[in-house]
Design a protein around this motif. Structure first.
Motif, PDB file in Angstrom:
ATOM      1  N   PHE A   1     -29.758  73.036  85.992  1.00 46.15           N
ATOM      2  CA  PHE A   1     -31.090  73.112  85.231  1.00 46.15           C
ATOM      3  C   PHE A   1     -31.696  74.533  85.387  1.00 46.15           C
ATOM      4  O   PHE A   1     -31.556  75.040  86.384  1.00 46.15           O
ATOM      5  N   VAL A   2     -32.322  75.026  84.333  1.00 46.88           N
ATOM      6  CA  VAL A   2     -33.249  76.293  84.383  1.00 46.88           C
ATOM      7  C   VAL A   2     -34.519  76.071  84.243  1.00 46.88           C
ATOM      8  O   VAL A   2     -34.985  75.188  83.103  1.00 46.88           O
ATOM      9  N   TRP A   3     -35.438  76.580  84.861  1.00 49.39           N
ATOM     10  CA  TRP A   3     -36.838  76.583  84.593  1.00 49.39           C
ATOM     11  C   TRP A   3     -37.525  77.918  84.342  1.00 49.39           C
ATOM     12  O   TRP A   3     -37.140  78.644  85.133  1.00 49.39           O
ATOM     13  N   ALA A   4     -37.865  78.194  83.133  1.00 50.14           N
ATOM     14  CA  ALA A   4     -38.195  79.322  82.849  1.00 50.14           C
ATOM     15  C   ALA A   4     -39.710  79.476  82.213  1.00 50.14           C
ATOM     16  O   ALA A   4     -40.070  78.425  81.486  1.00 50.14           O
ATOM     17  N   LEU A   5     -40.280  80.551  82.289  1.00 51.10           N
ATOM     18  CA  LEU A   5     -41.663  80.831  81.765  1.00 51.10           C
ATOM     19  C   LEU A   5     -41.445  81.930  80.550  1.00 51.10           C
ATOM     20  O   LEU A   5     -40.821  82.913  80.669  1.00 51.10           O
ATOM     21  N   GLY A   6     -42.289  81.710  79.510  1.00 48.27           N
ATOM     22  CA  GLY A   6     -42.460  82.565  78.583  1.00 48.27           C
ATOM     23  C   GLY A   6     -43.865  82.909  78.185  1.00 48.27           C
ATOM     24  O   GLY A   6     -44.729  81.967  78.284  1.00 48.27           O
ATOM     25  N   MET A   7     -44.302  84.167  78.641  1.00 43.77           N
ATOM     26  CA  MET A   7     -45.633  84.700  78.283  1.00 43.77           C
ATOM     27  C   MET A   7     -45.840  86.087  77.822  1.00 43.77           C
ATOM     28  O   MET A   7     -44.527  86.770  78.216  1.00 43.77           O
ATOM     29  N   SER A   8     -46.575  86.563  77.222  1.00 36.13           N
ATOM     30  CA  SER A   8     -46.789  87.909  76.939  1.00 36.13           C
ATOM     31  C   SER A   8     -46.690  88.961  78.105  1.00 36.13           C
ATOM     32  O   SER A   8     -47.327  88.383  79.060  1.00 36.13           O
ATOM     33  N   ASP A   9     -46.373  90.074  78.131  1.00 39.98           N
ATOM     34  CA  ASP A   9     -46.521  91.017  79.065  1.00 39.98           C
ATOM     35  C   ASP A   9     -47.624  92.187  78.593  1.00 39.98           C
ATOM     36  O   ASP A   9     -48.041  92.706  79.469  1.00 39.98           O
ATOM     37  N   ASP A  10     -48.291  91.852  77.721  1.00 39.23           N
ATOM     38  CA  ASP A  10     -49.799  92.567  77.321  1.00 39.23           C
ATOM     39  C   ASP A  10     -50.684  91.376  76.690  1.00 39.23           C
ATOM     40  O   ASP A  10     -50.743  91.012  75.582  1.00 39.23           O
TER      41      ASP A  10
ATOM     42  N   GLU B   1     -49.005  87.921  68.023  1.00 36.71           N
ATOM     43  CA  GLU B   1     -48.244  89.030  69.043  1.00 36.71           C
ATOM     44  C   GLU B   1     -47.899  88.529  70.287  1.00 36.71           C
ATOM     45  O   GLU B   1     -46.776  88.729  70.969  1.00 36.71           O
ATOM     46  N   GLN B   2     -48.827  87.667  71.219  1.00 33.03           N
ATOM     47  CA  GLN B   2     -48.545  87.292  72.425  1.00 33.03           C
ATOM     48  C   GLN B   2     -47.448  86.262  72.416  1.00 33.03           C
ATOM     49  O   GLN B   2     -46.816  86.064  73.060  1.00 33.03           O
ATOM     50  N   ALA B   3     -47.734  85.356  71.340  1.00 37.57           N
ATOM     51  CA  ALA B   3     -46.698  84.425  71.189  1.00 37.57           C
ATOM     52  C   ALA B   3     -45.213  84.784  70.776  1.00 37.57           C
ATOM     53  O   ALA B   3     -44.308  84.527  71.443  1.00 37.57           O
ATOM     54  N   LYS B   4     -45.274  85.784  69.850  1.00 39.63           N
ATOM     55  CA  LYS B   4     -43.861  86.440  69.820  1.00 39.63           C
ATOM     56  C   LYS B   4     -43.207  87.054  71.095  1.00 39.63           C
ATOM     57  O   LYS B   4     -42.249  86.853  71.526  1.00 39.63           O
ATOM     58  N   ARG B   5     -44.099  87.586  72.024  1.00 40.66           N
ATOM     59  CA  ARG B   5     -43.688  88.234  73.248  1.00 40.66           C
ATOM     60  C   ARG B   5     -43.332  87.050  74.210  1.00 40.66           C
ATOM     61  O   ARG B   5     -42.408  87.150  75.126  1.00 40.66           O
ATOM     62  N   ALA B   6     -44.238  85.886  74.174  1.00 36.97           N
ATOM     63  CA  ALA B   6     -43.978  84.820  75.048  1.00 36.97           C
ATOM     64  C   ALA B   6     -42.308  83.992  74.549  1.00 36.97           C
ATOM     65  O   ALA B   6     -41.554  83.937  75.403  1.00 36.97           O
ATOM     66  N   PHE B   7     -42.049  84.030  73.235  1.00 38.65           N
ATOM     67  CA  PHE B   7     -40.867  83.701  72.767  1.00 38.65           C
ATOM     68  C   PHE B   7     -39.517  84.507  73.292  1.00 38.65           C
ATOM     69  O   PHE B   7     -38.694  84.061  73.844  1.00 38.65           O
ATOM     70  N   ASP B   8     -40.015  85.972  72.952  1.00 39.53           N
ATOM     71  CA  ASP B   8     -38.626  86.841  73.730  1.00 39.53           C
ATOM     72  C   ASP B   8     -38.675  86.536  75.222  1.00 39.53           C
ATOM     73  O   ASP B   8     -37.609  86.782  75.677  1.00 39.53           O
TER      74      ASP B   8
ATOM     75  N   PHE C   1     -49.406  78.200  65.747  1.00 40.18           N
ATOM     76  CA  PHE C   1     -48.411  78.180  66.514  1.00 40.18           C
ATOM     77  C   PHE C   1     -47.193  77.239  66.343  1.00 40.18           C
ATOM     78  O   PHE C   1     -45.951  77.651  66.401  1.00 40.18           O
ATOM     79  N   ASP C   2     -47.438  76.145  65.724  1.00 34.78           N
ATOM     80  CA  ASP C   2     -46.176  75.255  65.235  1.00 34.78           C
ATOM     81  C   ASP C   2     -45.463  75.916  64.007  1.00 34.78           C
ATOM     82  O   ASP C   2     -44.199  75.776  64.029  1.00 34.78           O
ATOM     83  N   ARG C   3     -45.908  77.023  63.247  1.00 33.47           N
ATOM     84  CA  ARG C   3     -45.253  77.374  62.136  1.00 33.47           C
ATOM     85  C   ARG C   3     -44.198  78.490  63.034  1.00 33.47           C
ATOM     86  O   ARG C   3     -42.958  78.699  62.685  1.00 33.47           O
ATOM     87  N   TRP C   4     -44.718  79.206  63.971  1.00 33.83           N
ATOM     88  CA  TRP C   4     -43.921  80.297  64.723  1.00 33.83           C
ATOM     89  C   TRP C   4     -42.843  79.572  65.511  1.00 33.83           C
ATOM     90  O   TRP C   4     -41.851  79.943  65.482  1.00 33.83           O
ATOM     91  N   TRP C   5     -43.293  78.280  66.060  1.00 32.54           N
ATOM     92  CA  TRP C   5     -42.217  77.602  66.888  1.00 32.54           C
ATOM     93  C   TRP C   5     -40.946  77.219  65.861  1.00 32.54           C
ATOM     94  O   TRP C   5     -40.155  77.442  66.401  1.00 32.54           O
TER      95      TRP C   5
END
Length: 124
Positions: A23-32, A39-46, A78-82
């Motif tokens: 199992f993997v536990w991972a965090l997605g959040m913006s670095d800026d 843009e924060q959502a895009k960086r969170a996905f990345d 957010f749902d659309r980006w998701w």
């Protein structure tokens, strides 16, 4: 005994994720945090993609994702980006929920995910 894999973060005393016994536990959040919500959502996905890859898995193996938003009124955006990010294959869709939280600073989104690691035999 299995070793826990830690995915280094960019803040001392924290990591972007951990892996243990398949199992993997991972965090997605913006670095800026000066960026707007999209843009924060895009960086969170990345960031989530990078964390999953560092642990040997990817978004197609997600089990669950908890989405933390600064404003639940923007969930529709957010749902659309998701939907664009997660893709059209129902077999890749994790269980997901969204909640509104109060963040420190100008953070607008965090993604907290659990995924399966395809190359694991269950021993880490």
């Amino acid at each position: 005994m299995s070793d826990i894999l830690r995915i280094p973060g960019n803040v001392p005393s924290r990591c972007w994720g951990s892996a243990y016994k398949g199992f993997v536990w991972a965090l997605g959040m913006s670095d800026d945090f000066s960026l707007d919500f999209e843009e924060q959502a895009k960086r969170a996905f990345d960031a989530l993609d990078r964390g999953l890859a560092a642990a040997g898995t990817d978004r197609t193996r997600l089990i669950t994702v908890q989405v933390y938003l600064y404003d639940i009124g923007r969930k529709g955006e957010f749902d659309r980006w998701w939907a664009d990010w997660i893709g059209n294959e129902p077999q890749h869709w994790p269980m997901r929920s969204c909640v509104q939280v109060t963040f420190a600073g100008n953070n607008k989104i965090e993604l907290l995910a659990v995924a399966a690691c395809p190359d694991s035999d269950g021993d880490g």
